[in-house]
Design a protein around this motif. Structure first.
Motif, PDB file in Angstrom:
ATOM      1  N   TYR A   6       0.932  -1.290  -0.216  1.00 43.58           N
ATOM      2  CA  TYR A   6      -0.375  -0.159   0.017  1.00 43.58           C
ATOM      3  C   TYR A   6       1.036   1.148  -0.007  1.00 43.58           C
ATOM      4  O   TYR A   6       2.305   1.187   1.026  1.00 43.58           O
ATOM      5  N   ARG A   7       0.235   2.636  -1.125  1.00 43.59           N
ATOM      6  CA  ARG A   7       1.007   3.658  -0.746  1.00 43.59           C
ATOM      7  C   ARG A   7       0.264   4.467  -0.612  1.00 43.59           C
ATOM      8  O   ARG A   7      -0.362   4.900  -0.826  1.00 43.59           O
ATOM      9  N   CYS A   8       0.382   5.246   0.308  1.00 34.70           N
ATOM     10  CA  CYS A   8      -0.248   6.146   1.382  1.00 34.70           C
ATOM     11  C   CYS A   8      -0.233   7.576   0.250  1.00 34.70           C
ATOM     12  O   CYS A   8       0.869   7.752   0.304  1.00 34.70           O
ATOM     13  N   GLU A   9      -1.832   7.528  -0.021  1.00 35.32           N
ATOM     14  CA  GLU A   9      -2.098   8.755  -0.688  1.00 35.32           C
ATOM     15  C   GLU A   9      -2.449  10.634   0.114  1.00 35.32           C
ATOM     16  O   GLU A   9      -1.677  11.516  -0.562  1.00 35.32           O
ATOM     17  N   GLU A  10      -2.537  10.287   0.738  1.00 36.44           N
ATOM     18  CA  GLU A  10      -3.763  11.618   1.481  1.00 36.44           C
ATOM     19  C   GLU A  10      -3.983  11.472   2.979  1.00 36.44           C
ATOM     20  O   GLU A  10      -4.609  10.664   2.959  1.00 36.44           O
ATOM     21  N   LEU A  11      -3.319  12.220   4.096  1.00 35.93           N
ATOM     22  CA  LEU A  11      -4.233  12.232   5.205  1.00 35.93           C
ATOM     23  C   LEU A  11      -5.676  12.355   4.767  1.00 35.93           C
ATOM     24  O   LEU A  11      -5.767  14.076   5.235  1.00 35.93           O
ATOM     25  N   LEU A  12      -6.035  11.544   5.811  1.00 39.09           N
ATOM     26  CA  LEU A  12      -7.528  11.976   5.268  1.00 39.09           C
ATOM     27  C   LEU A  12      -7.897  12.459   6.814  1.00 39.09           C
ATOM     28  O   LEU A  12      -9.275  13.042   6.943  1.00 39.09           O
ATOM     29  N   ALA A  13      -7.764  11.729   8.368  1.00 42.52           N
ATOM     30  CA  ALA A  13      -8.038  12.170   9.741  1.00 42.52           C
ATOM     31  C   ALA A  13      -7.117  12.292  10.855  1.00 42.52           C
ATOM     32  O   ALA A  13      -6.484  10.629  10.118  1.00 42.52           O
ATOM     33  N   ALA A  14      -6.728  12.816  11.913  1.00 43.22           N
ATOM     34  CA  ALA A  14      -6.086  12.042  12.365  1.00 43.22           C
ATOM     35  C   ALA A  14      -6.373  13.131  14.282  1.00 43.22           C
ATOM     36  O   ALA A  14      -6.721  13.947  13.608  1.00 43.22           O
TER      37      ALA A  14
END
Length: 117
Positions: A6-14
């Motif tokens: 898997y490649r991280c593309e966008e931080l959606l929430a934290a």
């Protein structure tokens, strides 16, 4: 190793004890949501354990709700964990729920689960 798949593309929430990223499954190029358990150095051992237990409970719930969920339980002593689930484009659950407390949110989710199963 899921880190290579898997490649991280966008931080959606934290927040709380986790972060959710939109990730892309490299072999199929399909997007998924990946939730990572976050533990910081300023958390004591009890807080880390509480976060790991809550994360594990969420992983079990996700697998029960969705056959597409893939969960790696928290690693003892490190409190690292990962939940891979279907990526849904649109409003966030936080936006839909509004200002509902976490306790009330859990109660609503349990009521919904009882209705669908």
């Amino acid at each position: 190793d899921q880190g290579q798949v898997y490649r991280c593309e966008e931080l959606l929430a934290a927040g709380g004890h986790g972060a959710v990223w939109r990730v892309r499954h490299q072999p199929t190029q399909v997007c998924f949501a990946a939730k990572f358990l976050l533990v910081t150095d300023d958390m004591d051992e009890a807080d880390q354990e509480e976060a790991a237990v809550a994360f594990q409970e969420e992983a079990v719930l996700q697998q029960w709700i969705s056959m597409t969920a893939d969960c790696t339980p928290p690693v003892a002593g490190t409190a690292r964990g990962l939940i891979i689930q279907e990526y849904l484009n649109g409003s966030t659950l936080q936006h839909l729920i509004g200002s509902m407390s976490l306790g009330n949110t859990k109660k609503c989710m349990l009521m919904v689960l009882k209705l669908v199963h």
